[in-house]
Design a protein around this motif. Sequence first.
Motif, PDB file in Angstrom:
ATOM      1  N   VAL A  42     -32.306 -26.497  13.991  1.00 36.21           N
ATOM      2  CA  VAL A  42     -33.079 -25.349  13.495  1.00 36.21           C
ATOM      3  C   VAL A  42     -34.453 -25.806  13.029  1.00 36.21           C
ATOM      4  O   VAL A  42     -35.468 -25.184  13.354  1.00 36.21           O
ATOM      5  CB  VAL A  42     -32.320 -24.618  12.364  1.00 36.21           C
ATOM      6  N   GLN A  43     -34.498 -26.898  12.295  1.00 32.79           N
ATOM      7  CA  GLN A  43     -35.794 -27.371  11.804  1.00 32.79           C
ATOM      8  C   GLN A  43     -36.711 -27.796  12.951  1.00 32.79           C
ATOM      9  O   GLN A  43     -37.901 -27.508  12.929  1.00 32.79           O
ATOM     10  CB  GLN A  43     -35.619 -28.514  10.814  1.00 32.79           C
ATOM     11  N   GLN A  44     -36.173 -28.452  13.969  1.00 37.63           N
ATOM     12  CA  GLN A  44     -36.983 -28.840  15.127  1.00 37.63           C
ATOM     13  C   GLN A  44     -37.585 -27.618  15.799  1.00 37.63           C
ATOM     14  O   GLN A  44     -38.736 -27.631  16.230  1.00 37.63           O
ATOM     15  CB  GLN A  44     -36.132 -29.590  16.149  1.00 37.63           C
ATOM     16  N   GLU A  45     -36.810 -26.567  15.896  1.00 34.69           N
ATOM     17  CA  GLU A  45     -37.253 -25.379  16.616  1.00 34.69           C
ATOM     18  C   GLU A  45     -38.115 -24.445  15.776  1.00 34.69           C
ATOM     19  O   GLU A  45     -38.997 -23.782  16.308  1.00 34.69           O
ATOM     20  CB  GLU A  45     -36.041 -24.626  17.169  1.00 34.69           C
ATOM     21  N   GLN A  46     -37.849 -24.374  14.461  1.00 35.67           N
ATOM     22  CA  GLN A  46     -38.554 -23.406  13.628  1.00 35.67           C
ATOM     23  C   GLN A  46     -39.498 -24.047  12.614  1.00 35.67           C
ATOM     24  O   GLN A  46     -40.277 -23.355  11.979  1.00 35.67           O
ATOM     25  CB  GLN A  46     -37.542 -22.499  12.914  1.00 35.67           C
ATOM     26  N   GLY A  47     -39.385 -25.363  12.440  1.00 40.96           N
ATOM     27  CA  GLY A  47     -40.252 -26.057  11.504  1.00 40.96           C
ATOM     28  C   GLY A  47     -39.707 -26.135  10.094  1.00 40.96           C
ATOM     29  O   GLY A  47     -40.224 -26.874   9.276  1.00 40.96           O
ATOM     30  N   TRP A  48     -38.689 -25.360   9.814  1.00 37.96           N
ATOM     31  CA  TRP A  48     -38.072 -25.341   8.494  1.00 37.96           C
ATOM     32  C   TRP A  48     -36.732 -24.637   8.593  1.00 37.96           C
ATOM     33  O   TRP A  48     -36.401 -24.078   9.641  1.00 37.96           O
ATOM     34  CB  TRP A  48     -38.986 -24.681   7.469  1.00 37.96           C
ATOM     35  N   VAL A  49     -35.958 -24.671   7.499  1.00 36.58           N
ATOM     36  CA  VAL A  49     -34.635 -24.055   7.490  1.00 36.58           C
ATOM     37  C   VAL A  49     -34.623 -22.953   6.434  1.00 36.58           C
ATOM     38  O   VAL A  49     -34.654 -23.225   5.233  1.00 36.58           O
ATOM     39  CB  VAL A  49     -33.528 -25.092   7.178  1.00 36.58           C
ATOM     40  N   SER A  50     -34.598 -21.722   6.880  1.00 34.85           N
ATOM     41  CA  SER A  50     -34.564 -20.580   5.963  1.00 34.85           C
ATOM     42  C   SER A  50     -33.139 -20.346   5.467  1.00 34.85           C
ATOM     43  O   SER A  50     -32.172 -20.845   6.044  1.00 34.85           O
ATOM     44  CB  SER A  50     -35.064 -19.321   6.678  1.00 34.85           C
ATOM     45  N   THR A  51     -33.017 -19.574   4.414  1.00 34.29           N
ATOM     46  CA  THR A  51     -31.679 -19.237   3.918  1.00 34.29           C
ATOM     47  C   THR A  51     -30.930 -18.410   4.954  1.00 34.29           C
ATOM     48  O   THR A  51     -29.704 -18.510   5.060  1.00 34.29           O
ATOM     49  CB  THR A  51     -31.739 -18.495   2.568  1.00 34.29           C
ATOM     50  N   ASP A  52     -31.647 -17.615   5.727  1.00 32.94           N
ATOM     51  CA  ASP A  52     -31.010 -16.843   6.787  1.00 32.94           C
ATOM     52  C   ASP A  52     -30.451 -17.777   7.866  1.00 32.94           C
ATOM     53  O   ASP A  52     -29.338 -17.578   8.354  1.00 32.94           O
ATOM     54  CB  ASP A  52     -32.001 -15.846   7.405  1.00 32.94           C
TER      55      ASP A  52
END
Length: 174
Positions: A42-52
Amino acid sequence: MTAAQTTAVKLSDATLARFAKEVAKYPKEQAQSAVMACLSIVQQEQGWVSTDAEAQIAEYLGMPAMAVHEVTTFYNMYNQHPTGKYKLNVCTNLPCQLRNGQQALEHLCKKLGVEDGGTTADGLFTVAKCECLGACADAPVMLVNDRQMLSYMSHDKLDEMVELIKASESGKAV
């Protein structure tokens, strides 16, 4: 929590396929063992990990969302909010503090005009202290984008690193 952290982003089929590859490495009843890999994806794809995203990972792995959140918050490598293009973590644990780690962090923050944990207005840098990087003898040490460790970071070396990054981003010869 910011609006960005609460905005639902559905995980893509490609992301879920990557999750499946990671989960397949473990016995079916131990799917939750893939939690760190899923967070990294998720972090690789979005840059960070949201609570969602944490909640979606938890649902996918069949574990409580709080258990995923505990992993996210335990490790420095997971960004819990959007960061700059260059995430600069400076070790401030005691051995590094004894060798000017705290001063290195403060110098970097002052140079970039941010507080610890802050991101520059242009979105280029996020500066934050971090836990032990395991290179106490090389202090002060830092980690760039969770990938590259830099040692003996004097104020001059910090200044040089920042200027090199700025020059490379502006297209100037480095």
